[in-house]
Design an enzyme around this catalytic site. Structure first.
Site, PDB file in Angstrom:
ATOM      1  N   SER A 127       0.820  -1.216   0.000  1.00 19.72           N
ATOM      2  CA  SER A 127       0.000   0.000   0.000  1.00 19.72           C
ATOM      3  C   SER A 127       0.845   1.254   0.000  1.00 19.72           C
ATOM      4  CB  SER A 127      -0.831   0.064   1.283  1.00 19.72           C
ATOM      5  OG  SER A 127      -1.559  -1.089   1.462  1.00 19.72           O
ATOM      6  N   HIS A 161      -1.451  -2.532  -6.953  1.00 23.12           N
ATOM      7  CA  HIS A 161      -2.110  -2.188  -5.695  1.00 23.12           C
ATOM      8  C   HIS A 161      -3.630  -2.304  -5.839  1.00 23.12           C
ATOM      9  CE1 HIS A 161      -3.034   1.136  -2.530  1.00 23.12           C
ATOM     10  NE2 HIS A 161      -3.114  -0.060  -2.005  1.00 23.12           N
ATOM     11  N   GLU A 173      -3.976   0.157  -8.856  1.00 22.02           N
ATOM     12  CA  GLU A 173      -2.923   1.142  -9.136  1.00 22.02           C
ATOM     13  C   GLU A 173      -1.687   0.376  -9.612  1.00 22.02           C
ATOM     14  OE1 GLU A 173      -2.297   3.319  -5.467  1.00 22.02           O
ATOM     15  OE2 GLU A 173      -2.528   5.230  -6.464  1.00 22.02           O
ATOM     16  N   ASN A 211      -3.016   6.213  -1.340  1.00 21.65           N
ATOM     17  CA  ASN A 211      -2.849   6.350   0.108  1.00 21.65           C
ATOM     18  C   ASN A 211      -2.204   7.669   0.515  1.00 21.65           C
ATOM     19  OD1 ASN A 211      -4.142   4.139   1.292  1.00 21.65           O
ATOM     20  ND2 ASN A 211      -2.533   2.789   0.519  1.00 21.65           N
TER      21      ASN A 211
HETATM   22  N1  3HC Z   1     -15.816  -8.985  -0.139  1.00 26.23           N
HETATM   23  C1  3HC Z   1     -16.606  -9.216  -1.188  1.00 26.23           C
HETATM   24  N2  3HC Z   1     -17.746  -8.567  -1.430  1.00 26.23           N
HETATM   25  C2  3HC Z   1     -18.115  -7.647  -0.546  1.00 26.23           C
HETATM   26  C3  3HC Z   1     -17.365  -7.358   0.597  1.00 26.23           C
HETATM   27  C4  3HC Z   1     -16.165  -8.068   0.780  1.00 26.23           C
HETATM   28  N3  3HC Z   1     -15.372  -7.812   1.799  1.00 26.23           N
HETATM   29  N4  3HC Z   1     -17.987  -6.398   1.275  1.00 26.23           N
HETATM   30  C5  3HC Z   1     -19.103  -6.094   0.596  1.00 26.23           C
HETATM   31  N5  3HC Z   1     -19.176  -6.839  -0.488  1.00 26.23           N
HETATM   32  C6  3HC Z   1     -20.213  -6.802  -1.507  1.00 26.23           C
HETATM   33  C7  3HC Z   1     -21.518  -7.240  -0.915  1.00 26.23           C
HETATM   34  O1  3HC Z   1     -21.616  -8.630  -0.882  1.00 26.23           O
HETATM   35  C8  3HC Z   1     -22.494  -6.598  -1.879  1.00 26.23           C
HETATM   36  O2  3HC Z   1     -22.561  -7.358  -3.062  1.00 26.23           O
HETATM   37  P1  3HC Z   1     -23.971  -7.541  -3.790  1.00 26.23           P
HETATM   38  O3  3HC Z   1     -24.240  -6.219  -4.422  1.00 26.23           O
HETATM   39  O4  3HC Z   1     -23.715  -8.627  -4.733  1.00 26.23           O
HETATM   40  O5  3HC Z   1     -24.918  -7.908  -2.698  1.00 26.23           O
HETATM   41  C9  3HC Z   1     -21.803  -5.273  -2.243  1.00 26.23           C
HETATM   42  O6  3HC Z   1     -20.422  -5.446  -1.918  1.00 26.23           O
HETATM   43  C10 3HC Z   1     -22.358  -4.107  -1.453  1.00 26.23           C
HETATM   44  O7  3HC Z   1     -22.313  -4.460  -0.077  1.00 26.23           O
HETATM   45  P2  3HC Z   1     -23.378  -3.982   0.982  1.00 26.23           P
HETATM   46  O8  3HC Z   1     -24.659  -3.669   0.279  1.00 26.23           O
HETATM   47  O9  3HC Z   1     -23.402  -4.985   2.066  1.00 26.23           O
HETATM   48  O10 3HC Z   1     -22.736  -2.708   1.633  1.00 26.23           O
HETATM   49  P3  3HC Z   1     -22.424  -1.281   1.033  1.00 26.23           P
HETATM   50  O11 3HC Z   1     -23.468  -0.810   0.095  1.00 26.23           O
HETATM   51  O12 3HC Z   1     -22.090  -0.480   2.207  1.00 26.23           O
HETATM   52  O13 3HC Z   1     -21.105  -1.479   0.149  1.00 26.23           O
HETATM   53  C11 3HC Z   1     -18.759  -1.326   0.110  1.00 26.23           C
HETATM   54  C12 3HC Z   1     -19.969  -2.004   0.725  1.00 26.23           C
HETATM   55  C13 3HC Z   1     -18.714  -1.613  -1.383  1.00 26.23           C
HETATM   56  C14 3HC Z   1     -17.522  -1.914   0.777  1.00 26.23           C
HETATM   57  C15 3HC Z   1     -18.886   0.200   0.334  1.00 26.23           C
HETATM   58  O14 3HC Z   1     -19.115   0.434   1.685  1.00 26.23           O
HETATM   59  C16 3HC Z   1     -17.672   0.963  -0.085  1.00 26.23           C
HETATM   60  O15 3HC Z   1     -17.478   1.268  -1.239  1.00 26.23           O
HETATM   61  N6  3HC Z   1     -16.829   1.292   0.880  1.00 26.23           N
HETATM   62  C17 3HC Z   1     -15.599   1.993   0.588  1.00 26.23           C
HETATM   63  C18 3HC Z   1     -14.496   0.989   0.418  1.00 26.23           C
HETATM   64  C19 3HC Z   1     -13.173   1.665   0.219  1.00 26.23           C
HETATM   65  O16 3HC Z   1     -13.005   2.872   0.323  1.00 26.23           O
HETATM   66  N7  3HC Z   1     -12.146   0.864  -0.055  1.00 26.23           N
HETATM   67  C20 3HC Z   1     -10.829   1.338  -0.247  1.00 26.23           C
HETATM   68  C21 3HC Z   1     -10.075   1.228   1.070  1.00 26.23           C
HETATM   69  S1  3HC Z   1      -8.422   1.825   0.860  1.00 26.23           S
HETATM   70  C22 3HC Z   1      -7.567   0.523   0.264  1.00 26.23           C
HETATM   71  O17 3HC Z   1      -8.045  -0.561   0.086  1.00 26.23           O
HETATM   72  C23 3HC Z   1      -6.134   0.783  -0.036  1.00 26.23           C
HETATM   73  C24 3HC Z   1      -5.223   0.038   0.882  1.00 26.23           C
HETATM   74  O18 3HC Z   1      -3.931   0.216   0.431  1.00 26.23           O
HETATM   75  C25 3HC Z   1      -5.290   0.489   2.304  1.00 26.23           C
END
Ligand code: 3HC
Length: 317
Positions: A127, A161, A173, A211
């Protein structure tokens, strides 16, 4: 099978949230055979059980056919713990997705350099750590990058990434080390596209684009909580409702996510969040990346977020 990127077999090192997600999209979307390796066999078992649940959910929702799910699952095998990284010697590509620790990554890349074919792409899902530094470790143990320059494996190292949760987030990325060859870069890009991802390119700066922008935002939110500017819930709600962020920076998706952890701090894990911020701060010296005292104390207390039941929120794991 169309394999423009030439990747038919993939090794994934690390079966945590990221490694498992990468294995999932590689097997299901890019249709490659995946060998999953983790130093903890329990972690592999947990990861595979999660993969089964994810596939079953997508079948139940009509998103994928049952046969596709079965074939994807059959493409995933587990590396015999006793054999370790050596088992990946025939892989066309290996993606490392272990914790954000340079020493661990160095050891892995040194081993990969010794054990894999000379055309195997060696990708890291780091990351924030310098891809150039990781690439310089891609020489067999005991040899230095400078002394083996001509036959170093650094040219086949690249940053790929992924974002959490990998099955859902559309971005990868792509980061080139100083040493990365053009061929490595273009094959890695094609592979990410085959996994169903869109690709952006970042220079090898601490935290890359993603990040370097996200971490000060999260850190600022923690500092505002620490200062008592607003409550946890109001900070998260402000970003959620005021700016349409899917979740606030401190938030966890405790009501919505039955399968795995969710957003920001709680999907990233407070320990990983701190490790990234420390890398950013050490790599730039810029005080905007200095981790907040509260974040350090939370990690001191081992309150790491959803992964162990308590962070800024409490979780019923
Ligand atoms: N694995 C697989 N699928 C997942 C999941 C997971 N961990 N979490 C949620 N999902 C799926 C659900 O099953 C659902 O699928 P469906 O449409 O087929 O039912 C879909 O995602 C939407 O889930 P929910 O309806 O339960 O919940 P939300 O509407 O709140 O969506 C989310 C969940 C997509 C995770 C949304 O909250 C989101 O976009 N969050 C932001 C995530 C983000 O910012 N990620 C980046 C983090 S930074 C990073 O990764 C970089 C690293 O270097 C630190």
């Amino acid at each position: 099978m169309s394999v423009a990127h030439g990747i038919k077999s993939l090794g994934v090192i690390g079966a945590g949230q990221m490694g498992l997600g990468i294995a999932y999209v590689a097997a299901l979307r890019a249709k490659v055979n995946v060998q999953l390796y983790d130093r903890s066999p329990e972690q592999v078992a947990k990861g595979l059980s999660l993969m089964d649940k994810l596939l079953a959910k997508d079948v139940a929702k009509g998103k994928i056919q049952e046969a596709d799910a079965r074939q994807a699952r059959e493409r995933v095998s587990v590396v015999d713990h006793a054999v370790g990284v050596r088992a990946l010697r025939d892989a066309d590509m290996v993606i490392e997705a272990v914790s954000e620790n340079l020493e661990i990554k160095r050891r892995i890349f040194s081993e990969l350099a010794a054990e894999t074919r000379s055309d195997t792409i060696l990708a890291t899902n780091t990351s924030s750590i310098s891809i150039t530094k990781i690439a310089s470790s891609a020489v067999p143990q005991g040899e230095s990058a400078a002394s083996v320059l001509g036959r170093s494996s650094a040219g086949r190292v690249v940053g790929l990434h992924f974002f959490n949760p990998v099955p859902v987030m559309k971005l990868v990325e792509l980061i080139s080390a100083l040493q990365t060859s053009d061929e490595t870069l273009s094959r890695a890009r094609e592979f990410a596209v085959a996994c169903g991802k869109e690709v952006t390119v970042s220079k090898d700066v601490p935290g890359f684009v993603s990040n370097a922008l996200l971490m000060p935002f999260i850190n600022e939110a923690i500092m505002w909580l620490e200062k008592g500017v607003a409550t946890r819930d109001d900070i998260d709600k402000t970003l959620r409702l005021g700016m349409n962020h899917p979740m606030g920076p401190l938030q966890l998706g405790r009501h919505s996510l039955a399968l795995l952890s969710a957003h920001h701090l709680h999907s990233i894990g407070l320990d990983t969040c701190l490790a990234i911020q420390q890398t950013l701060y050490a790599g730039t010296g810029d005080s905007k990346y200095r981790p907040s005292v509260l974040l350090e104390r939370m990690v001191d207390a081992q309150w790491l977020g959803r992964k162990n039941g308590k962070g800024f929120y409490e979780y019923d794991n």
